[in-house]
Design a protein around this motif. Structure first.
Motif, PDB file in Angstrom:
ATOM      1  N   PHE A   1       0.754  -1.210  -0.191  1.00 54.01           N
ATOM      2  CA  PHE A   1       0.064   0.091  -0.003  1.00 54.01           C
ATOM      3  C   PHE A   1       0.687   1.313  -0.117  1.00 54.01           C
ATOM      4  O   PHE A   1       0.480   2.308  -0.358  1.00 54.01           O
ATOM      5  CB  PHE A   1      -1.096  -0.077   1.465  1.00 54.01           C
ATOM      6  N   ARG A   2       2.209   0.936   0.494  1.00 48.69           N
ATOM      7  CA  ARG A   2       2.983   2.193   0.507  1.00 48.69           C
ATOM      8  C   ARG A   2       3.186   2.638  -1.202  1.00 48.69           C
ATOM      9  O   ARG A   2       3.189   3.748  -1.339  1.00 48.69           O
ATOM     10  CB  ARG A   2       4.128   2.051   1.213  1.00 48.69           C
ATOM     11  N   GLU A   3       3.578   1.353  -1.739  1.00 48.94           N
ATOM     12  CA  GLU A   3       4.026   1.504  -3.281  1.00 48.94           C
ATOM     13  C   GLU A   3       2.742   2.145  -4.049  1.00 48.94           C
ATOM     14  O   GLU A   3       2.961   3.072  -4.977  1.00 48.94           O
ATOM     15  CB  GLU A   3       3.974   0.282  -3.713  1.00 48.94           C
ATOM     16  N   LYS A   4       1.438   1.810  -3.524  1.00 46.81           N
ATOM     17  CA  LYS A   4       0.171   2.350  -4.289  1.00 46.81           C
ATOM     18  C   LYS A   4      -0.220   3.616  -3.639  1.00 46.81           C
ATOM     19  O   LYS A   4      -0.801   4.397  -4.246  1.00 46.81           O
ATOM     20  CB  LYS A   4      -0.919   1.362  -3.798  1.00 46.81           C
ATOM     21  N   GLY A   5       0.655   4.033  -2.490  1.00 47.53           N
ATOM     22  CA  GLY A   5       0.192   5.367  -2.118  1.00 47.53           C
ATOM     23  C   GLY A   5      -1.138   5.445  -1.166  1.00 47.53           C
ATOM     24  O   GLY A   5      -1.858   6.659  -1.328  1.00 47.53           O
ATOM     25  N   ASP A   6      -1.679   4.567  -0.744  1.00 46.57           N
ATOM     26  CA  ASP A   6      -2.880   4.530  -0.263  1.00 46.57           C
ATOM     27  C   ASP A   6      -2.655   4.593   1.233  1.00 46.57           C
ATOM     28  O   ASP A   6      -2.595   3.643   1.764  1.00 46.57           O
ATOM     29  CB  ASP A   6      -3.819   2.963  -0.441  1.00 46.57           C
ATOM     30  N   GLU A   7      -2.598   5.977   1.835  1.00 50.17           N
ATOM     31  CA  GLU A   7      -2.482   6.219   3.411  1.00 50.17           C
ATOM     32  C   GLU A   7      -3.827   5.657   4.149  1.00 50.17           C
ATOM     33  O   GLU A   7      -3.407   5.363   5.309  1.00 50.17           O
ATOM     34  CB  GLU A   7      -2.276   7.840   3.413  1.00 50.17           C
ATOM     35  N   TYR A   8      -4.800   5.520   3.590  1.00 47.68           N
ATOM     36  CA  TYR A   8      -6.045   4.850   4.439  1.00 47.68           C
ATOM     37  C   TYR A   8      -5.760   3.524   4.660  1.00 47.68           C
ATOM     38  O   TYR A   8      -5.950   2.974   5.788  1.00 47.68           O
ATOM     39  CB  TYR A   8      -7.429   5.272   3.486  1.00 47.68           C
ATOM     40  N   LYS A   9      -5.418   2.792   3.867  1.00 50.09           N
ATOM     41  CA  LYS A   9      -5.238   1.319   4.058  1.00 50.09           C
ATOM     42  C   LYS A   9      -4.081   1.082   4.913  1.00 50.09           C
ATOM     43  O   LYS A   9      -4.059   0.181   5.928  1.00 50.09           O
ATOM     44  CB  LYS A   9      -4.995   0.470   2.828  1.00 50.09           C
ATOM     45  N   LEU A  10      -2.899   1.991   4.949  1.00 49.42           N
ATOM     46  CA  LEU A  10      -2.019   1.902   5.914  1.00 49.42           C
ATOM     47  C   LEU A  10      -1.959   2.207   7.168  1.00 49.42           C
ATOM     48  O   LEU A  10      -1.665   1.526   8.088  1.00 49.42           O
ATOM     49  CB  LEU A  10      -0.803   2.881   5.331  1.00 49.42           C
ATOM     50  N   GLU A  11      -3.229   3.194   7.256  1.00 56.44           N
ATOM     51  CA  GLU A  11      -3.573   3.531   8.702  1.00 56.44           C
ATOM     52  C   GLU A  11      -4.198   2.283   9.275  1.00 56.44           C
ATOM     53  O   GLU A  11      -4.023   2.155  10.578  1.00 56.44           O
ATOM     54  CB  GLU A  11      -4.695   4.641   8.678  1.00 56.44           C
ATOM     55  N   LEU A  12      -5.328   1.601   8.366  1.00 56.21           N
ATOM     56  CA  LEU A  12      -5.959   0.425   8.895  1.00 56.21           C
ATOM     57  C   LEU A  12      -4.890  -0.594   9.101  1.00 56.21           C
ATOM     58  O   LEU A  12      -5.189  -1.134  10.164  1.00 56.21           O
ATOM     59  CB  LEU A  12      -7.019   0.062   7.782  1.00 56.21           C
ATOM     60  N   LEU A  13      -3.897  -0.765   8.413  1.00 53.49           N
ATOM     61  CA  LEU A  13      -3.112  -1.823   8.661  1.00 53.49           C
ATOM     62  C   LEU A  13      -2.319  -1.746   9.977  1.00 53.49           C
ATOM     63  O   LEU A  13      -1.838  -2.304  10.829  1.00 53.49           O
ATOM     64  CB  LEU A  13      -1.936  -1.814   7.376  1.00 53.49           C
ATOM     65  N   ALA A  14      -1.950  -0.350  10.283  1.00 51.50           N
ATOM     66  CA  ALA A  14      -1.286   0.058  11.502  1.00 51.50           C
ATOM     67  C   ALA A  14      -1.753  -0.537  12.668  1.00 51.50           C
ATOM     68  O   ALA A  14      -1.488  -1.184  13.658  1.00 51.50           O
ATOM     69  CB  ALA A  14      -1.173   1.529  11.668  1.00 51.50           C
ATOM     70  N   GLU A  15      -3.227  -0.706  12.616  1.00 50.92           N
ATOM     71  CA  GLU A  15      -3.791  -1.262  13.770  1.00 50.92           C
ATOM     72  C   GLU A  15      -4.040  -2.766  13.672  1.00 50.92           C
ATOM     73  O   GLU A  15      -4.620  -3.576  14.719  1.00 50.92           O
ATOM     74  CB  GLU A  15      -5.345  -0.766  13.922  1.00 50.92           C
ATOM     75  N   LEU A  16      -3.442  -3.671  12.790  1.00 50.68           N
ATOM     76  CA  LEU A  16      -3.803  -5.105  12.450  1.00 50.68           C
ATOM     77  C   LEU A  16      -2.597  -5.299  13.275  1.00 50.68           C
ATOM     78  O   LEU A  16      -1.177  -4.906  12.981  1.00 50.68           O
ATOM     79  CB  LEU A  16      -3.928  -5.220  11.095  1.00 50.68           C
ATOM     80  N   GLU A  17      -2.546  -6.608  13.617  1.00 50.61           N
ATOM     81  CA  GLU A  17      -1.210  -7.515  13.948  1.00 50.61           C
ATOM     82  C   GLU A  17      -1.016  -8.356  12.933  1.00 50.61           C
ATOM     83  O   GLU A  17      -1.409  -9.045  12.167  1.00 50.61           O
ATOM     84  CB  GLU A  17      -1.583  -8.152  15.332  1.00 50.61           C
ATOM     85  N   ASP A  18       0.442  -8.654  12.851  1.00 45.37           N
ATOM     86  CA  ASP A  18       1.035  -9.520  12.000  1.00 45.37           C
ATOM     87  C   ASP A  18       0.462 -10.937  12.158  1.00 45.37           C
ATOM     88  O   ASP A  18       0.205 -11.386  13.253  1.00 45.37           O
ATOM     89  CB  ASP A  18       2.683  -9.563  12.372  1.00 45.37           C
ATOM     90  N   GLY A  19       0.177 -11.720  11.249  1.00 37.65           N
ATOM     91  CA  GLY A  19      -0.350 -13.010  11.045  1.00 37.65           C
ATOM     92  C   GLY A  19      -2.036 -13.213  10.867  1.00 37.65           C
ATOM     93  O   GLY A  19      -2.427 -14.248  10.702  1.00 37.65           O
ATOM     94  N   GLN A  20      -2.291 -11.758  11.011  1.00 35.72           N
ATOM     95  CA  GLN A  20      -3.669 -11.922  10.712  1.00 35.72           C
ATOM     96  C   GLN A  20      -4.206 -11.163   9.663  1.00 35.72           C
ATOM     97  O   GLN A  20      -5.453 -10.722   9.508  1.00 35.72           O
ATOM     98  CB  GLN A  20      -4.443 -11.608  12.063  1.00 35.72           C
ATOM     99  N   ILE A  21      -3.240 -10.975   8.673  1.00 37.76           N
ATOM    100  CA  ILE A  21      -3.516  -9.953   7.617  1.00 37.76           C
ATOM    101  C   ILE A  21      -3.868 -10.663   6.430  1.00 37.76           C
ATOM    102  O   ILE A  21      -3.226 -11.698   6.006  1.00 37.76           O
ATOM    103  CB  ILE A  21      -2.418  -9.094   7.389  1.00 37.76           C
ATOM    104  N   THR A  22      -4.877 -10.574   5.629  1.00 35.92           N
ATOM    105  CA  THR A  22      -5.111 -11.162   4.413  1.00 35.92           C
ATOM    106  C   THR A  22      -5.564 -10.252   3.409  1.00 35.92           C
ATOM    107  O   THR A  22      -6.121  -9.260   3.744  1.00 35.92           O
ATOM    108  CB  THR A  22      -6.318 -12.070   4.394  1.00 35.92           C
ATOM    109  N   PHE A  23      -5.052 -10.667   2.289  1.00 42.68           N
ATOM    110  CA  PHE A  23      -5.492  -9.761   0.891  1.00 42.68           C
ATOM    111  C   PHE A  23      -6.300 -10.479   0.081  1.00 42.68           C
ATOM    112  O   PHE A  23      -6.408 -11.629   0.118  1.00 42.68           O
ATOM    113  CB  PHE A  23      -4.264  -9.363   0.044  1.00 42.68           C
ATOM    114  N   TYR A  24      -7.400  -9.793  -0.694  1.00 44.52           N
ATOM    115  CA  TYR A  24      -8.196 -10.696  -1.506  1.00 44.52           C
ATOM    116  C   TYR A  24      -7.870  -9.782  -3.002  1.00 44.52           C
ATOM    117  O   TYR A  24      -7.915  -8.604  -3.043  1.00 44.52           O
ATOM    118  CB  TYR A  24      -9.819 -10.283  -0.891  1.00 44.52           C
ATOM    119  N   GLU A  25      -7.645 -10.893  -3.902  1.00 34.76           N
ATOM    120  CA  GLU A  25      -7.536 -10.075  -5.300  1.00 34.76           C
ATOM    121  C   GLU A  25      -8.578 -10.567  -6.328  1.00 34.76           C
ATOM    122  O   GLU A  25      -9.166 -11.691  -6.128  1.00 34.76           O
ATOM    123  CB  GLU A  25      -6.248 -10.798  -5.784  1.00 34.76           C
TER     124      GLU A  25
END
Length: 645
Positions: A150-174
């Motif tokens: 998301f840094r690459e994509k420049g999406d600060e909103y998703k980065l903010e949401l990510l900051a609150e998540l813990e490693d190991g519980q993060i999933t992407f959907y394509e």
RNA sequence: GCCGAUGUAGCUCAGCUGGCCAGAGCAGCUGAUUUGUAAUCAGCUGGUCGGCGGUUCGAAUCCGUCCAUCGGCUCCA
């Protein structure tokens, strides 16, 4: 390796390890497989395509399951995001949840502005992608990978949401060309989505915070069949016909005038009649429940609101103070009745034997609501509360609370409001400074409400942080024609105002004690209640309430005298009757009376005049045949009495 | 307050990309008709096209601004 899958009927089947819900569905029937949207695996909702690693309880979710529908709409939000990203490159995305009817996505479109003229293009793009049968591919990623993406994509909103998540519980959907940070679950692929409608666009503050950036919120709804969308739109259309703003105009109940001012309703004669009926109904109920009526003025000195604490809290958002020839003297339009009622209580000393004291008043109050908030009769700047304040001993709080719940339920029953919800609003334990009053009092008050609700067997949701600044409350909510929730009745415990106004009573110990105050309004406000009532019955009010109960329709001028006699005799019996004296054909008079939703039409002509009868037609039903005027009068009287009001 | 849309007679609406006196239906008024269960006929009245300002030879139509309304957001004693 095989695993055991327990189906909802408790049958157990064996499958190879890692089989998906969808594959299991296919093993049962191809038809089921076509309809499976998601799977509930051991209570958790999963993608239907996600491999099941071990023995599990499985329920296959279709459109008929709320969770299946949720997955459908949430997946649709992704599809919409994909379409938007293609149409408006550089868009950044906030959150995109499913909601009660559809879904939305909050999007930062940069310089771009979307309006309803763009909807068709987005819908077309969504359908195009849906037909491509894009799979929703789940991917577990590490936090650092996600941040990098998301840094690459420049999406600060998703980065903010990510900051609150813990490693190991993060999933992407394509999905096709779109990758989103998402917990899921999702549909197997986009081809399930057959009908798409972008419903509206609105601004929405990021994370609901007024101080942060406003994103563009796109609302949409989708269905697995085109016909379902058509039906949904028809339903919406029907609902709009019940809108109280439309019916209020058509039935001549109320109006607004720009010259009088925004949010200041004008009650027309028929609306005033209706409201008066409601008021006298409640007055009667309250008289039986031991309330006494009081009357207080529309304004109060600034000092009154400094004492009550309202000045500090709302002074700036109120209507401007009223000044007088006396230097420094200021009055406020009253935004609440309680300070006045506290002063009424202070009129004389009370003994513990006198309590509870219940002061009731249909008190008109004025609040400077933000202009964007005003809405028909449901949100206005001047309105009348069916207010009352109960002053009681601490040991009486629960019983009094229960008594008020009884009144609210009685009213809802009388008006056939079956579809209401109750909400207990407690303070936000994280932000105690937002409230006035001691910790101890807050705890006592919250406890009293919880106990009363439990004793009444009322089903209520508990929401922390929703309390008024002076105390916790129990609210009753009803939905309007288009599904918006409005608060009607409210009951609020208040340990604070008695403190601020130094209210007292003498106890059996001959010591001074502080009474507890309960604010309560079963209707809430007359304006809002009438609005919801109109939508609830689509303007077909119960006979006892309706402004015009009967209209007399003479066949021609020749029978005017007889028609007048009938009207007079109905009025003698306290029946509200109109006479249609126009020189029109009977068909026309009936049509107009039907459109005005008048419960009974009395056709009178030669036969009726000769036999002292009336030919009765019921609204929405049709001809009931003829009967004597007396018989009709009795019938109406009985119907009114039956309403038990 | 914020984002987006809308604003033409009492009501519902037509008037496309600017060009004869701004239209319809309903309501209202006048007259005819004297009527039996969802619209009788005819004639007439009614609009500073939300307000103000601008562009233009010319504005309901384009632009700006204010007001109101609608759908959301925030708020809601």
């Amino acid at each position: 390796m095989t695993i055991n899958i327990i189906l909802p009927d408790n049958s157990v089947r064996q499958y190879p390890t890692g089989i998906s819900g969808l594959e299991i569905a296919r093993s049962i029937s191809e038809g089921l497989a076509r309809n499976v949207l998601a799977a509930r695996v051991n209570g958790e909702v999963w993608d239907a395509t996600r491999p099941i690693p071990s023995d599990s309880r499985l329920q296959l979710l279709t459109w008929d399951d709320e969770d299946g529908k949720a997955a459908f709409w949430h997946s649709s939000a992704h599809l919409m995001a994909e379409a938007v990203e293609q149409l408006y490159p550089g868009s950044r995305f906030g959150i995109g949840p499913d909601i009660e009817n559809g879904f939305y996505y909050d999007i930062d479109l940069g310089e771009h502005v979307i309006s309803d003229s763009d909807f068709a293009a987005i819908e077309a793009k969504m359908l195009e992608f849906a037909r491509e049968k894009q799979a929703f591919t789940r991917k577990e990623v590490s936090k650092s990978e996600a941040i990098a993406y998301f840094r690459e994509k420049g999406d600060e909103y998703k980065l903010e949401l990510l900051a609150e998540l813990e490693d190991g519980q993060i999933t992407f959907y394509e999905t096709g060309r779109f990758t989103d940070l998402c917990r899921g679950p999702h549909l197997p692929d986009t081809s399930f989505i057959k009908a798409v409608k972008i419903t509206s666009v609105a601004g929405a503050y990021w994370r609901g915070d007024e101080k942060r950036k406003q994103l563009t919120r796109l609302y949409g709804i989708t269905f697995p069949k085109q016909q379902m969308l058509t039906d949904y739109l028809t339903l919406l259309e029907e609902a709009r016909k019940r809108d109280h703003r439309k019916l209020g105009k058509e039935l001549e109940l109320f109006t607004f005038s720009q010259r009088v001012g925004q949010g200041l309703p004008l009650w027309l004669p028929k609306g005033a009649q209706l409201r008066e009926k409601l008021e006298s109904f409640l007055k009667k109920v309250q008289r039986k429940a031991g309330y006494v009526q009081v009357i207080s003025p529309h304004i109060g000195q600034k000092e009154l609101y400094i004492t009550s604490g309202h000045y500090e809290k709302y002074g700036k958002d109120s209507f401007r103070p009223i000044s007088t020839p006396v230097e420094g003297e200021e009055f406020f339009l009253k935004p609440m009745n309680c300070p006045h009622h506290c002063e009424l209580y202070r009129n004389k000393p009370y003994s513990y034997k006198d309590l509870p004291v219940r002061f009731a008043e249909f008190g008109t109050v004025y609040r400077y609501e933000q202009s964007g908030e005003l809405h028909g009769l449901t949100r206005v700047r001047g309105f009348t509360q069916d207010d009352a304040h109960i002053f009681c001993r601490p040991d009486q709080v629960k019983d009094e609370f229960i008594g008020v719940i009884d009144i609210v339920l009685h009213i809802f029953r009388a008006l056939e409001f079956k579809d209401f919800t109750a909400q207990i609003s407690l303070r936000d334990p994280e932000n105690k400074e937002k409230y006035i009053g001691s910790d101890e009092n807050w705890e006592k008050a919250e406890q009293a409400i919880l106990e009363a609700v439990q004793e009444k067997g009322l089903i209520a949701t508990v929401v922390k942080g929703e309390a008024a600044f002076y105390g916790p409350k129990l609210d009753f909510m009803v939905k309007d024609a288009i599904g918006r929730k409005w608060q009607l009745g409210t009951i609020q415990v208040d340990y604070n105002l008695p403190e601020r106004f130094e209210l007292e009573y003498t106890g059996s110990d001959n010591e001074k004690h502080r009474p507890v105050m309960i604010h309560r309004a079963p209707f809430g406000s007359m304006e809002r209640f009438v609005a919801v009532l109109i939508e609830h019955c689509a303007g077909n009010f119960p006979l006892w309430l309706t402004p015009d109960q009967v209209v007399i329709l003479p066949i021609s001028d020749k029978f005017q005298d007889y028609a007048r006699a009938v009207r007079d005799s109905l009025e003698q019996a306290d029946i509200r009757a109109l006479l249609d004296e126009r020189n029109e054909k009977i068909g026309r008079k009936i049509r107009d009376a039907e459109l005005k939703k008048i419960p009974y039409m009395l056709v009178v002509g030669e036969q009726e005049a000769a036999g002292s009868t009336v030919s009765v037609r019921k609204h929405g039903t049709g001809d009931l045949g003829s009967m004597t005027t007396e018989a009709f009068t009795d019938m109406v009287a009985r119907e009114v009495a039956l309403a038990a009001v």
